[in-house]
Write a protein that holds these residues in place. Structure first.
Motif, mmCIF file in Angstrom:
data_model
loop_
_atom_site.group_PDB
_atom_site.id
_atom_site.type_symbol
_atom_site.label_atom_id
_atom_site.label_comp_id
_atom_site.label_asym_id
_atom_site.label_seq_id
_atom_site.Cartn_x
_atom_site.Cartn_y
_atom_site.Cartn_z
ATOM 1 N N THR A 258 2.116 6.708 -6.925
ATOM 2 C CA THR A 258 0.976 7.484 -7.416
ATOM 3 C C THR A 258 1.142 8.958 -7.092
ATOM 4 N N ALA A 259 1.583 9.272 -5.873
ATOM 5 C CA ALA A 259 1.752 10.661 -5.464
ATOM 6 C C ALA A 259 2.835 11.365 -6.274
ATOM 7 N N ILE A 260 3.849 10.619 -6.726
ATOM 8 C CA ILE A 260 4.920 11.214 -7.531
ATOM 9 C C ILE A 260 4.455 11.507 -8.952
ATOM 10 N N TYR A 261 3.700 10.569 -9.538
ATOM 11 C CA TYR A 261 3.384 10.678 -10.968
ATOM 12 C C TYR A 261 1.994 11.232 -11.265
ATOM 13 N N LEU A 262 1.107 11.294 -10.263
ATOM 14 C CA LEU A 262 -0.252 11.779 -10.501
ATOM 15 C C LEU A 262 -0.462 13.042 -9.683
ATOM 16 N N LYS A 263 -0.347 14.201 -10.343
ATOM 17 C CA LYS A 263 -0.464 15.497 -9.660
ATOM 18 C C LYS A 263 -1.907 15.990 -9.773
ATOM 19 N N SER A 264 -2.718 15.618 -8.820
ATOM 20 C CA SER A 264 -4.119 16.025 -8.809
ATOM 21 C C SER A 264 -4.511 16.378 -7.386
ATOM 22 N N PRO A 265 -5.382 17.405 -7.184
ATOM 23 C CA PRO A 265 -5.806 17.749 -5.828
ATOM 24 C C PRO A 265 -6.582 16.633 -5.140
ATOM 25 N N TRP A 266 -7.114 15.680 -5.920
ATOM 26 C CA TRP A 266 -7.883 14.585 -5.339
ATOM 27 C C TRP A 266 -7.027 13.353 -5.066
ATOM 28 N N THR A 267 -5.735 13.422 -5.395
ATOM 29 C CA THR A 267 -4.875 12.250 -5.244
ATOM 30 C C THR A 267 -4.796 11.793 -3.789
ATOM 31 N N PHE A 268 -4.515 12.729 -2.855
ATOM 32 C CA PHE A 268 -4.311 12.354 -1.453
ATOM 33 C C PHE A 268 -5.557 11.743 -0.824
ATOM 34 N N PRO A 269 -6.713 12.424 -0.876
ATOM 35 C CA PRO A 269 -7.896 11.782 -0.265
ATOM 36 C C PRO A 269 -8.287 10.482 -0.946
ATOM 37 N N ILE B 7 0.844 -1.203 0.000
ATOM 38 C CA ILE B 7 0.000 0.000 0.000
ATOM 39 C C ILE B 7 0.877 1.251 0.000
ATOM 40 N N MET B 8 1.932 1.237 0.825
ATOM 41 C CA MET B 8 2.846 2.370 0.891
ATOM 42 C C MET B 8 3.496 2.635 -0.466
ATOM 43 N N MET B 9 3.990 1.594 -1.148
ATOM 44 C CA MET B 9 4.667 1.758 -2.424
ATOM 45 C C MET B 9 3.722 2.273 -3.508
ATOM 46 N N VAL B 10 2.489 1.768 -3.518
ATOM 47 C CA VAL B 10 1.501 2.247 -4.495
ATOM 48 C C VAL B 10 1.214 3.733 -4.259
ATOM 49 N N ALA B 11 1.039 4.121 -2.991
ATOM 50 C CA ALA B 11 0.786 5.522 -2.654
ATOM 51 C C ALA B 11 1.978 6.397 -3.042
ATOM 52 N N LEU B 12 3.186 5.901 -2.780
ATOM 53 C CA LEU B 12 4.404 6.653 -3.118
ATOM 54 C C LEU B 12 4.475 6.934 -4.615
ATOM 55 N N ILE C 152 2.915 8.782 1.041
ATOM 56 C CA ILE C 152 2.865 10.191 0.635
ATOM 57 C C ILE C 152 4.047 10.958 1.215
ATOM 58 N N MET C 153 4.435 10.637 2.446
ATOM 59 C CA MET C 153 5.601 11.290 3.049
ATOM 60 C C MET C 153 6.873 10.975 2.278
ATOM 61 N N TRP C 154 7.044 9.704 1.888
ATOM 62 C CA TRP C 154 8.240 9.338 1.119
ATOM 63 C C TRP C 154 8.227 9.998 -0.261
ATOM 64 N N ALA C 155 7.043 10.134 -0.864
ATOM 65 C CA ALA C 155 6.938 10.817 -2.158
ATOM 66 C C ALA C 155 7.376 12.274 -2.035
ATOM 67 N N ALA C 156 6.909 12.956 -0.969
ATOM 68 C CA ALA C 156 7.315 14.345 -0.741
ATOM 69 C C ALA C 156 8.824 14.444 -0.518
ATOM 70 N N THR C 157 9.384 13.480 0.213
ATOM 71 C CA THR C 157 10.829 13.465 0.466
ATOM 72 C C THR C 157 11.606 13.343 -0.837
ATOM 73 N N ILE C 158 11.195 12.418 -1.690
ATOM 74 C CA ILE C 158 11.896 12.185 -2.959
ATOM 75 C C ILE C 158 11.789 13.405 -3.865
ATOM 76 N N MET C 159 10.575 13.974 -3.961
ATOM 77 C CA MET C 159 10.383 15.123 -4.859
ATOM 78 C C MET C 159 11.172 16.340 -4.384
ATOM 79 N N LEU C 160 11.206 16.567 -3.062
ATOM 80 C CA LEU C 160 11.956 17.707 -2.552
ATOM 81 C C LEU C 160 13.456 17.489 -2.692
ATOM 82 N N PHE C 161 13.898 16.252 -2.499
ATOM 83 C CA PHE C 161 15.321 15.945 -2.665
ATOM 84 C C PHE C 161 15.759 16.146 -4.118
#
Length: 384
Positions: free
Chosen positions: A138-149, A131-136, A334-343
Motif C-alpha cells: 500500500t505504501a508503495i502504490y498509494l501516495k497519499s498523506p493519509w496513507t501512514f496513519p 499486515i507487514m506485506m499489506v502495509a508495504l 512502511i520501512m521496507w517500502a521506503a527501502t525499496i523505493m529508495l533503492f
C-alpha cells in the motif's frame, strides 16, 4: 553526532537510531523505539523529530526533550537558512556537487539494516507478516498523506482479533500535561487571528505574522513527511500567492539540497522562511529563517508531549495492547517500502550496490559508529 550524520529521511533516521540509541548507548530498547516511532506516525508533524524528542523525554523529562529537539534541528536549519542568503551568489547547477553521490546508496544500507532489525522484533507470526506485506504494498502504490496513519490504525484494528493478554506488570499512570494541549490550541487560534488582522489592516510588519501562522498551521496538519510539506509550501508561496514570494525553481533547489544534508527534512522551512522574507532586507530574512522552523516544530513538540502520557495510560487496556502488535508490523512494512523505493531511485551501478552492501555489513557485523560510515562516504564522493 546523530544530527550531523542522519541521512535517509524518517525511515533512515529510525535505522540510525536503532544503531546509536539502542545498540550503542542503550538509552531504550528496540521494542520501545519501535513503539515510539509507531505512536509518532499517528500524529501530524515531523515523526523522526518527535521520536527523538520522546527518547530525550524518557531519559530526562520535558527539559531534556526540548534540548534534544533543539540539538536535532539546529545544524540542518542553520545550513538551510544560510542557503537562502548564499543562493544568489552561487550557480545553482554547482550546488549539486558529487560529494553527496554515495550518500543515497549508503542510506539504503541503513534502511535495510533497520528494516531487518525491525522485522526480527515485530514480525512473530503469520498475521503480523500479512499486515507487514499489506502495509508495504500500500505504501508503495498509494501516495497519499493519509496513507501512514490510516495503515497504522488499520493494523491496530486487525491485530485486535488475536488473543494476546496484557502481562501483569505494575505501572504507575502517567500524569497528563494539559498545559501542552491548551498552549497548542491557544497558539493556533492567536496565530490565525493576528495573521488575519495584520493582513486586513495592512500592517507594515504583517509578513512575519503571516509566516508564523502558515508554518504553525502546516506543522499542526501535515501528515506524510517532507514531500507533503513541500507541496503545501509550493501551493502557499508559489501558486496561490498573487505576487509569488519565490519561484518554483528556487523551492525545488532548496528541496534538492535538503535531501543531501543530514537532519530533519522539515529543515527546509528555514530556507523557505528566509526566501519569503528576503526582499524586506537581511534583518527580516534572518527573522524568517528562525521563525519558520520554530513554527513548524513547535506543534510537533506540544502534541507529542501531550498525547504520549495518554498513549502510555491507554496501553493498560487490552484493545490498545493488542493493537501494538499490528501497529509495529505496519511500521516494518512502511520501512521496507521506503527501502525499496529508495533503492529503485539510485542508479544500479556496481559501486552503488557495493556501497549499500558494505554499509549493511559494517552495521551488522561491527560496532563502528554511524558517523564514521557517513564521513567515509562523503570523503569517497569528494575523492572520486
Amino acid at each position: 553526532m546523530h544530527s550531523l550524520t542522519a541521512y535517509g529521511g524518517p525511515q533512515g533516521h529510525l535505522a540510525m537510531m536503532l544503531k546509536t540509541f539502542v545498540q550503542q548507548r542503550r538509552d531504550l530498547t528496540e521494542a520501545e523505539l519501535m513503539e515510539y516511532n509507531a505512536f509518532c506516525q499517528l500524529l501530524p508533524g515531523a515523526s523522526s523529530s518527535q521520536t527523538l524528542t520522546l527518547i530525550g523525554y524518557k531519559r530526562g523529562g520535558v527539559p531534556l526533550a526540548v534540548v534534544t529537539l533543539l540539538i536535532w534541528i539546529a545544524p540542518a536549519c542553520l545550513l538551510m537558512g544560510s542557503l537562502s542568503f548564499l543562493l544568489q551568489y552561487f550557480d545553482q547547477k554547482a550546488l549539486h556537487t558529487d560529494i553527496f553521490k554515495y550518500v543515497q546508496p549508503m542510506a539504503v544500507g541503513f534502511l535495510i539494516f533497520g528494516s531487518l532489525r525491525a522485522f526480527s522484533i515485530s514480525i512473530r507470526n503469520l498475521a503480523t507478516f500479512i499486515i507487514m506485506m499489506v502495509a508495504l504494498l500500500t505504501a508503495i502504490y498509494l501516495k497519499s498523506p493519509w496513507t501512514f496513519p490510516a495503515l497504522i490504525i488499520l493494523g491496530g484494528i486487525v491485530s485486535n482479533f488475536s488473543n494476546k493478554r496484557i502481562p501483569d506488570i505494575p505501572d504507575q499512570p502517567k500524569k497528563i500535561q494539559w498545559t501542552n494541549i491548551w498552549l497548542f490550541a491557544t497558539l493556533f487560534i492567536l496565530a490565525g487571528v493576528f495573521s488575519e488582522v495584520a493582513r486586513t489592516h495592512n500592517w507594515m510588519t504583517r509578513r512575519p505574522f503571516n509566516l508564523f501562522e502558515n508554518f504553525y498551521r502546516f506543522g499542526s496538519l501535515v501528515f506524510g513527511g517532507g514531500d507533503i510539506l513541500i507541496a503545501m509550501m509550493l501551493e502557499q508561496y508559489v501558486t496561490r500567492s498573487k505576487s509569488a514570494f519565490m519561484s518554483a525553481e528556487e523551492l525545488l533547489t532548496g528541496a534538492g539540497i535538503m535531501r543531501a544534508l543530514p537532519g530533519p527534512t522539515f529543515s527546509i522551512t528555514a530556507y523557505v522562511g528566509g526566501m519569503v522574507m528576503h526582499n524586506l532586507g537581511p534583518g527580516y530574512q534572518l527573522l524568517g529563517c528562525v521563525l519558520a522552523p520554530v513554527a513548524i516544530f513547535l506543534p510537533s513538540l506540544l502534541l507529542v508531549l501531550f498525547f504520549f502520557p495518554i498513549w502510555t495510560n491507554l496501553k493498560k487496556y487490552v484493545v490498545i495492547y493488542r493493537a501494538l502488535e499490528g501497529i509495529n508490523a505496519t511500521v516494518v512494512g512502511i520501512m521496507w517500502a521506503a527501502t525499496i523505493m529508495l533503492f529503485m531511485a539510485i542508479t544500479p551501478t556496481w559501486y552503488n550496490i557495493l556501497i549499500t552492501l558494505s554499509t549493511l555489513a559494517i552495521l551488522a557485523f561491527s560496532r563502528l559508529p554511524s558517523p564514521f560510515i557517513v564521513l567515509a562516504c562523503l570523503l569517497l564522493g569528494w575523492l572520486m
